[in-house]
Scaffold this motif. Structure first.
Motif, mmCIF file in Angstrom:
data_model
loop_
_atom_site.group_PDB
_atom_site.id
_atom_site.type_symbol
_atom_site.label_atom_id
_atom_site.label_comp_id
_atom_site.label_asym_id
_atom_site.label_seq_id
_atom_site.Cartn_x
_atom_site.Cartn_y
_atom_site.Cartn_z
ATOM 1 N N ASP A 23 61.245 47.571 69.314
ATOM 2 C CA ASP A 23 62.550 47.555 69.964
ATOM 3 C C ASP A 23 63.290 46.229 69.784
ATOM 4 N N GLU A 24 62.702 45.263 69.085
ATOM 5 C CA GLU A 24 63.361 43.979 68.857
ATOM 6 C C GLU A 24 63.767 43.850 67.395
ATOM 7 N N GLU A 25 65.083 43.688 67.176
ATOM 8 C CA GLU A 25 65.640 43.620 65.812
ATOM 9 C C GLU A 25 64.998 42.510 64.980
ATOM 10 N N ALA A 26 64.756 41.342 65.591
ATOM 11 C CA ALA A 26 64.167 40.223 64.843
ATOM 12 C C ALA A 26 62.791 40.596 64.296
ATOM 13 N N ASN A 27 62.011 41.328 65.077
ATOM 14 C CA ASN A 27 60.685 41.764 64.619
ATOM 15 C C ASN A 27 60.800 42.761 63.472
ATOM 16 N N LEU A 28 61.772 43.659 63.555
ATOM 17 C CA LEU A 28 61.982 44.639 62.477
ATOM 18 C C LEU A 28 62.326 43.922 61.176
ATOM 19 N N LEU A 29 63.212 42.943 61.263
ATOM 20 C CA LEU A 29 63.627 42.186 60.074
ATOM 21 C C LEU A 29 62.450 41.422 59.481
ATOM 22 N N LEU A 30 61.707 40.724 60.320
ATOM 23 C CA LEU A 30 60.562 39.940 59.849
ATOM 24 C C LEU A 30 59.533 40.843 59.174
ATOM 25 N N PHE A 31 59.255 41.983 59.779
ATOM 26 C CA PHE A 31 58.276 42.900 59.204
ATOM 27 C C PHE A 31 58.762 43.426 57.857
ATOM 28 N N ARG A 32 60.022 43.836 57.803
ATOM 29 C CA ARG A 32 60.571 44.375 56.557
ATOM 30 C C ARG A 32 60.497 43.344 55.436
ATOM 31 N N VAL A 33 60.928 42.127 55.722
ATOM 32 C CA VAL A 33 60.912 41.057 54.714
ATOM 33 C C VAL A 33 59.482 40.769 54.258
ATOM 34 N N SER A 34 58.529 40.832 55.188
ATOM 35 C CA SER A 34 57.132 40.522 54.868
ATOM 36 C C SER A 34 56.462 41.573 53.992
ATOM 37 N N PHE A 35 56.847 42.829 54.150
ATOM 38 C CA PHE A 35 56.111 43.896 53.474
ATOM 39 C C PHE A 35 56.870 44.599 52.356
ATOM 40 N N GLU A 36 58.188 44.413 52.270
ATOM 41 C CA GLU A 36 58.914 45.044 51.179
ATOM 42 C C GLU A 36 58.491 44.407 49.874
ATOM 43 N N GLY A 37 58.519 45.169 48.839
ATOM 44 C CA GLY A 37 58.088 44.694 47.533
ATOM 45 C C GLY A 37 57.064 45.669 47.006
ATOM 46 N N GLU A 38 55.866 45.613 47.592
ATOM 47 C CA GLU A 38 54.808 46.541 47.183
ATOM 48 C C GLU A 38 55.031 47.932 47.755
#
Length: 124
Positions: A12-27
């Motif tokens: 429910d926290e936008e900052a966490n969604l962004l951090l997770f997306r940036v960390s795992f996108e790619g593979e």
């Protein structure tokens, strides 16, 4: 159409969604939802593509375990995980024992630890 394996992250926290997306996108393709309700909708819309679901524990309306129990009514043959900044508790312990969730991860998360479990859901 994206050919990378997709994972769904619910928080429910936008900052966490962004951090997770940036960390795992790619593979992999990272789908995010900022509520359990949106998570259930994305799960239904992407039924054949999502390979794993990771959810925050503490959210309004329903918590992570409640969300995962509902999500498993839609898709029950993929691994589900809880990622939380709060301490391990009896509800999470029960979810692990009943195999509702595969693993409990803590925030701040360790990308390599999560990636290991995404690649091999049965690892300890």
């Amino acid at each position: 159409m994206n050919s990378k394996p997709a994972i769904l992250y619910v928080d429910d926290e936008e900052a966490n969604l962004l951090l997770f997306r940036v960390s795992f996108e790619g593979e992999r393709e990272v789908l995010v939802a900022n509520s359990p309700e949106e998570g259930l909708q994305k799960l239904a819309e992407n039924r054949g593509r999502i390979r794993a679901v990771i959810s925050d524990m503490h959210m309004p309306v329903m918590n992570g375990v409640e969300f995962i129990e509902k999500a498993q009514e839609t898709i029950n043959d993929i691994p589900y995980y809880i990622l939380s900044g709060y301490a391990f508790n009896t509800e999470i312990d029960q979810a692990l024992k009943q195999k509702t969730i595969q693993k409990f991860f803590t925030k701040p998360f360790d990308r390599d630890e999560i990636e290991t479990h995404l690649k091999n859901p049965n690892s300890i």
